[in-house]
Design a protein around this motif. Structure first.
Motif, mmCIF file in Angstrom:
data_model
loop_
_atom_site.group_PDB
_atom_site.id
_atom_site.type_symbol
_atom_site.label_atom_id
_atom_site.label_comp_id
_atom_site.label_asym_id
_atom_site.label_seq_id
_atom_site.Cartn_x
_atom_site.Cartn_y
_atom_site.Cartn_z
ATOM 1 N N GLN A 29 -2.842 6.795 -21.416
ATOM 2 C CA GLN A 29 -3.277 7.341 -20.235
ATOM 3 C C GLN A 29 -4.910 7.587 -20.761
ATOM 4 O O GLN A 29 -4.846 8.401 -21.817
ATOM 5 C CB GLN A 29 -2.597 8.560 -19.842
ATOM 6 C CG GLN A 29 -3.352 8.846 -18.408
ATOM 7 C CD GLN A 29 -2.663 10.041 -17.812
ATOM 8 O OE1 GLN A 29 -2.516 11.020 -18.240
ATOM 9 N NE2 GLN A 29 -1.914 9.448 -16.756
ATOM 10 N N GLU A 31 -9.008 8.563 -19.464
ATOM 11 C CA GLU A 31 -9.778 9.210 -18.239
ATOM 12 C C GLU A 31 -11.324 9.033 -18.709
ATOM 13 O O GLU A 31 -11.691 8.935 -20.102
ATOM 14 C CB GLU A 31 -9.352 10.539 -17.787
ATOM 15 C CG GLU A 31 -9.891 11.648 -18.853
ATOM 16 C CD GLU A 31 -9.469 13.041 -18.160
ATOM 17 O OE1 GLU A 31 -8.888 13.270 -17.076
ATOM 18 O OE2 GLU A 31 -10.076 13.994 -19.232
ATOM 19 N N ARG A 59 -11.343 -0.249 -8.709
ATOM 20 C CA ARG A 59 -9.742 -0.294 -9.354
ATOM 21 C C ARG A 59 -9.286 -1.490 -9.771
ATOM 22 O O ARG A 59 -8.582 -1.535 -10.762
ATOM 23 C CB ARG A 59 -8.997 0.278 -8.016
ATOM 24 C CG ARG A 59 -7.633 0.594 -8.149
ATOM 25 C CD ARG A 59 -6.761 1.064 -7.031
ATOM 26 N NE ARG A 59 -7.150 2.355 -6.942
ATOM 27 C CZ ARG A 59 -7.718 2.984 -5.853
ATOM 28 N NH1 ARG A 59 -8.102 2.081 -4.969
ATOM 29 N NH2 ARG A 59 -8.046 4.198 -5.797
ATOM 30 N N ASP A 85 -2.153 1.252 -13.799
ATOM 31 C CA ASP A 85 -2.404 2.223 -12.545
ATOM 32 C C ASP A 85 -3.724 2.852 -12.724
ATOM 33 O O ASP A 85 -3.850 3.634 -13.818
ATOM 34 C CB ASP A 85 -1.209 3.399 -12.460
ATOM 35 C CG ASP A 85 -1.686 4.279 -11.425
ATOM 36 O OD1 ASP A 85 -1.605 3.749 -10.094
ATOM 37 O OD2 ASP A 85 -1.748 5.456 -11.559
ATOM 38 N N CYS A 86 -4.858 2.525 -11.880
ATOM 39 C CA CYS A 86 -5.916 3.205 -11.901
ATOM 40 C C CYS A 86 -6.360 4.102 -10.491
ATOM 41 O O CYS A 86 -6.081 3.498 -9.648
ATOM 42 C CB CYS A 86 -7.214 1.908 -12.127
ATOM 43 S SG CYS A 86 -8.681 2.349 -12.138
ATOM 44 N N SER A 87 -6.671 5.312 -10.897
ATOM 45 C CA SER A 87 -6.829 6.117 -9.698
ATOM 46 C C SER A 87 -8.340 6.949 -9.634
ATOM 47 O O SER A 87 -8.784 7.090 -11.020
ATOM 48 C CB SER A 87 -5.814 7.107 -9.382
ATOM 49 O OG SER A 87 -5.667 7.971 -10.785
ATOM 50 N N GLU A 89 -10.690 10.271 -8.526
ATOM 51 C CA GLU A 89 -10.546 11.795 -7.821
ATOM 52 C C GLU A 89 -12.202 11.906 -7.780
ATOM 53 O O GLU A 89 -12.936 12.283 -8.808
ATOM 54 C CB GLU A 89 -9.937 12.878 -8.676
ATOM 55 C CG GLU A 89 -10.017 14.116 -7.865
ATOM 56 C CD GLU A 89 -9.225 15.146 -9.172
ATOM 57 O OE1 GLU A 89 -9.674 16.513 -9.027
ATOM 58 O OE2 GLU A 89 -8.485 14.685 -9.596
ATOM 59 N N CYS A 102 -11.970 9.219 -13.047
ATOM 60 C CA CYS A 102 -11.282 7.884 -13.241
ATOM 61 C C CYS A 102 -10.064 8.041 -14.093
ATOM 62 O O CYS A 102 -10.339 8.567 -15.544
ATOM 63 C CB CYS A 102 -11.840 6.489 -13.502
ATOM 64 S SG CYS A 102 -10.957 5.060 -13.590
ATOM 65 N N ARG A 103 -8.690 7.779 -14.075
ATOM 66 C CA ARG A 103 -7.804 8.049 -14.869
ATOM 67 C C ARG A 103 -6.786 6.803 -14.638
ATOM 68 O O ARG A 103 -6.674 6.171 -13.520
ATOM 69 C CB ARG A 103 -6.859 9.058 -14.473
ATOM 70 C CG ARG A 103 -5.676 9.240 -15.486
ATOM 71 C CD ARG A 103 -4.931 10.462 -15.287
ATOM 72 N NE ARG A 103 -5.875 11.654 -15.825
ATOM 73 C CZ ARG A 103 -5.473 12.872 -15.818
ATOM 74 N NH1 ARG A 103 -4.397 13.172 -15.362
ATOM 75 N NH2 ARG A 103 -6.350 13.745 -16.315
#
Length: 162
Positions: A29, A31, A59, A85-87, A89, A102-103
């Motif tokens: 993971q 970010e 994304r 998985d790209c999210s 906030e 981005c995480r």
């Protein structure tokens, strides 16, 4: 400290031989963030950007970046990824600055880790945001790209300390 593995005894670059390594579940993971003007973030959030859904496109770009890491980083092994998985906030930091975080989480079952894929995905996603918004905000800054956690393999579980 361990030695650098991407050099042979003569000091020449080499791709690490992972053939004898055991296949394990591997997850990483990473970010990062992009800082921008609040007006730029408003355009992104309201869907008022002329180029379309900025975060949706970013994304997809992040996912593609993870899948193409071996094409971009010369000594990376091509991997069959099982998950990306790209999210995002968003955060209104101040009246003069806004941030999109981005995480990315990447997983595979293989002989080598997916840290580079996670880091590459974050960078590509953030660069896509920059590309799509540069016409209204050339002063954006991509910042704090870093590995947060990795699991699997001989070195085991690693978590960034606070």
């Amino acid at each position: 400290m361990n030695e650098l593995t991407h050099f042979n005894r003569a000091g020449e670059a080499q791709m690490v031989d992972v053939g004898a390594k055991q296949e394990t579940e591997r997850v990483a993971q990473a970010e990062g963030c992009i800082r921008m003007q609040p007006e730029t973030l408003r355009l992104i959030e309201q869907g008022g950007h002329a180029k379309g859904d900025v975060l949706g496109i970013a994304r997809i770009a992040g996912i593609m970046g993870a899948k193409r890491t071996a094409d971009l980083i010369p000594l990376c092994h091509p991997l069959a990824l099982t998950k990306v998985d790209c999210s995002f906030e968003v955060q209104q930091a101040t009246a003069k600055a806004a941030i999109v975080f981005c995480r990315v989480t990447v997983a595979t079952r293989g002989r080598t880790g997916v840290e580079m894929e996670a880091l590459c995905a974050v960078q590509i996603a953030l660069l896509t945001i920059y590309d799509m918004c540069k016409a209204v905000d050339r002063g954006m800054v991509i910042d704090q790209v870093r590995l947060l956690e990795k699991q699997g393999g001989r070195s085991g579980h690693w978590v960034r300390s606070a």
